[in-house]
Design a protein around this motif. Structure first.
Motif, short mmCIF file in Angstrom:
data_model
loop_
_atom_site.label_atom_id
_atom_site.label_comp_id
_atom_site.label_asym_id
_atom_site.label_seq_id
_atom_site.Cartn_x
_atom_site.Cartn_y
_atom_site.Cartn_z
N PRO A 103 -73.84 50.59 3.76
CA PRO A 103 -72.40 51.22 2.15
C PRO A 103 -71.74 50.08 2.54
O PRO A 103 -71.29 49.14 2.63
CB PRO A 103 -71.86 52.07 3.53
CG PRO A 103 -72.98 52.75 4.44
CD PRO A 103 -73.53 51.67 4.74
N ALA A 104 -70.83 50.07 0.46
CA ALA A 104 -70.11 49.23 0.29
C ALA A 104 -69.25 48.99 1.38
O ALA A 104 -68.55 50.11 2.16
CB ALA A 104 -69.50 49.93 -0.55
N GLY A 105 -68.17 48.02 1.61
CA GLY A 105 -67.57 47.93 2.43
C GLY A 105 -68.16 48.00 3.71
O GLY A 105 -67.02 47.38 4.99
N LYS A 128 -65.55 39.74 20.02
CA LYS A 128 -64.33 38.87 19.12
C LYS A 128 -64.63 39.17 17.92
O LYS A 128 -63.68 39.82 17.05
CB LYS A 128 -63.61 38.40 19.68
CG LYS A 128 -62.90 38.18 20.81
CD LYS A 128 -62.51 36.89 20.93
CE LYS A 128 -62.41 36.54 22.22
NZ LYS A 128 -62.39 34.83 22.45
N THR A 129 -65.92 39.55 17.53
CA THR A 129 -65.69 39.19 15.89
C THR A 129 -66.33 40.96 15.17
O THR A 129 -65.77 41.76 14.74
CB THR A 129 -66.94 38.25 15.74
OG1 THR A 129 -66.23 37.16 15.60
CG2 THR A 129 -67.19 38.57 13.84
N ILE A 130 -66.69 41.14 16.78
CA ILE A 130 -66.66 42.66 15.77
C ILE A 130 -66.34 44.37 15.45
O ILE A 130 -65.46 44.54 16.01
CB ILE A 130 -68.03 43.36 17.55
CG1 ILE A 130 -69.38 42.79 17.57
CG2 ILE A 130 -68.42 45.18 16.90
CD1 ILE A 130 -69.97 43.52 18.27
N LYS A 131 -65.26 44.44 14.37
CA LYS A 131 -65.13 45.44 13.92
C LYS A 131 -65.54 46.72 13.81
O LYS A 131 -66.58 47.45 14.06
CB LYS A 131 -65.12 45.01 12.40
CG LYS A 131 -64.06 43.97 12.55
CD LYS A 131 -63.80 43.55 10.70
CE LYS A 131 -63.47 42.35 10.57
NZ LYS A 131 -63.06 42.04 8.90
N LYS A 132 -64.69 48.18 13.81
CA LYS A 132 -64.97 49.02 13.24
C LYS A 132 -66.54 49.40 12.19
O LYS A 132 -67.51 49.86 12.80
CB LYS A 132 -64.14 50.38 13.05
CG LYS A 132 -63.11 49.98 13.88
CD LYS A 132 -63.00 52.01 13.52
CE LYS A 132 -61.87 52.63 14.97
NZ LYS A 132 -60.12 52.75 14.49
N GLU A 187 -73.96 50.82 18.32
CA GLU A 187 -74.45 51.13 17.98
C GLU A 187 -74.06 50.01 15.92
O GLU A 187 -74.27 50.45 15.33
CB GLU A 187 -73.66 52.47 17.47
CG GLU A 187 -73.75 53.37 18.03
CD GLU A 187 -73.27 54.94 17.80
OE1 GLU A 187 -73.16 54.89 16.99
OE2 GLU A 187 -72.38 55.35 18.99
N ILE A 188 -74.66 48.42 16.32
CA ILE A 188 -74.60 47.61 14.70
C ILE A 188 -76.30 47.52 15.40
O ILE A 188 -76.94 47.55 16.31
CB ILE A 188 -73.82 46.55 15.65
CG1 ILE A 188 -72.64 46.90 15.44
CG2 ILE A 188 -74.66 45.67 14.11
CD1 ILE A 188 -71.84 45.99 15.51
#
Ligand SMILES: *Cc1c(COP(=O)(O)O)cnc(C)c1O
Length: 370
Positions: free
Chosen positions: A87-89, A129-133, A164-165
């Motif tokens: 998805p975009a973003g 630390k780099t993983i975001k929502k 869940e990536i």
């Protein structure tokens, strides 16, 4: 069935009519419908599917231990198609020494569409630390180009799963003979089939293999068929032909590479050698754990700097000075000048795609020019 047997038989459908033992190339763009409007052969139109493409996708899904696969016109397009499914973003995390062609896609084509962080993926704290929502994908290249750095695919897979990536691995350097990312926990495997899979330097192509036949597969199939960057039947035929000898070629590439790496390491003009099979490689232990073969790519740095590297690549005779890799002929490359001004590659580095010539001829050629 074992690797060699799958390589030979899963990408080869004998012809029902002629009884031809080798699958024919089907060039037809369209396929006849039945009276009821159906497609009795399962084929409809060349962009949608083709028997040669199906055979290539079939053998690659089997070799990588995945469920399904989609073939593309180039390796870059294969990678791009994965990004187009997000998805975009979305935020994605990539290695700081990512293959420069795919890195430049993200920096140009996707710059307003995806958020990207390029980090050292061997630093797992930094990764956490780099993983975001909105992180949807972690992209891995192991061994990397051109420094042959490894990342621990199992550990990355565990982190991906917890968050869940999806985890994607560019397996171009290792090939499925050398490394099976899905068995280590990856969801997506990508190849430039231009390289070792075709193996003869005369086709451009790419492929994605997926662990599951899930929603992501439906999206990828849409990008493939509606986007339409598909490989030609002839290209698919050549790649499936190359795959039939992949195991034996990779054994030969790795055997030559190991001997060459050892020779270079002992040479007084050489500053450092990068090959995962060398005990001196900082991740040799990890290489032994996650790879079945160390492959045919190596790099080395010369003590006398960039000018010595240029002199070397211009002097050798059995090796050809050219980019790309994975063919039967040995290639040398001054990688920095191929990648251009934003390259992070050392200027005294030479990359070698070790071919299948006799090792004595390769070593003699190098010895005369170091
Ligand atoms: C060559 C290569 C690609 C790109 O593939 P193309 O077939 O040139 O588009 C991607 N990743 C790696 C590691 C490569 O060597």
């Amino acid at each position: 069935m074992k690797f060699e047997t799958i390589s030979i038989h899963e990408g080869n459908k004998k012809d029902e009519d002629s009884k031809a033992v080798v699958q024919p190339i089907v060039l037809s763009t369209t396929f006849e419908r039945a009276e009821d409007g159906g497609y009795p052969s399962g084929y409809m139109y060349i962009r949608k599917d083709n028997p040669n493409r199906k055979s290539l996708e079939n053998v690659m899904a089997k070799l990588e231990g995945g469920k399904v696969s989609c073939a593309f016109a180039t390796g870059n397009t294969a990678a791009m198609s994965v990004f187009q499914c997000l998805p975009a973003g979305s935020h994605i995390i990539c290695p700081d020494d990512m293959y420069y062609g795919i890195r430049s896609q993200l920096k140009t084509l996707f710059k307003d569409i995806l958020e990207v962080d390029f980090i050292d993926l061997s630093d797992l704290d930094l990764l956490q630390k780099t993983i975001k929502k909105n992180t949807r994908l972690i992209w891995v290249e192991s061994p990397s180009n051109p420094l042959l750095k490894l990342v621990d695919i199992k550990k990355l897979a565990a982190i991906s799963k917890n968050n869940e990536i999806k985890l994607a691995v560019d397996n171009t350097f290792a090939t499925p003979y050398g490394q099976l990312p899905i068995s280590l926990g990856a969801d997506i495997v990508m190849h430039s089939t231009t390289k070792f899979l075709n193996g003869h330097g005369d086709v451009c192509g790419g492929i994605i293999i997926l662990k599951e036949e899930d929603d992501f597969y439906e999206q990828l199939k849409t990008v493939q068929v509606v986007g339409g960057a598909v490989p030609s039947p002839f290209d698919c035929y050549l790649v499936t032909r190359g795959i039939k000898t992949l195991a034996y070629r990779m054994k030969g590439h790795a055997e030559n590479a190991m001997k060459l790496a050892g020779f270079l390491e002992a040479h007084p003009a050489v500053e450092s050698v990068y090959y995962p099979g060398l005990p001196s490689h900082p991740q040799h232990q990890l290489a032994k754990e996650q790879m079945n073969s160390f492959g045919g790519m190596l790099s080395f740095c010369l003590k006398n700097g960039e000018s010595a590297a240029h002199k070397f690549v211009n002097g050798v005779k059995v090796f050809t000075q050219a980019t790309s890799l994975g063919g039967v002929e040995s290639l040398v490359e001054h990688r920095y000048s191929t990648e251009g001004p934003d390259s992070t590659t050392p200027k005294n580095l030479v990359r070698i795609s070790v071919g299948l010539e006799n090792i004595e001829d390769l070593i003699n050629d190098i010895n005369l020019n170091l």
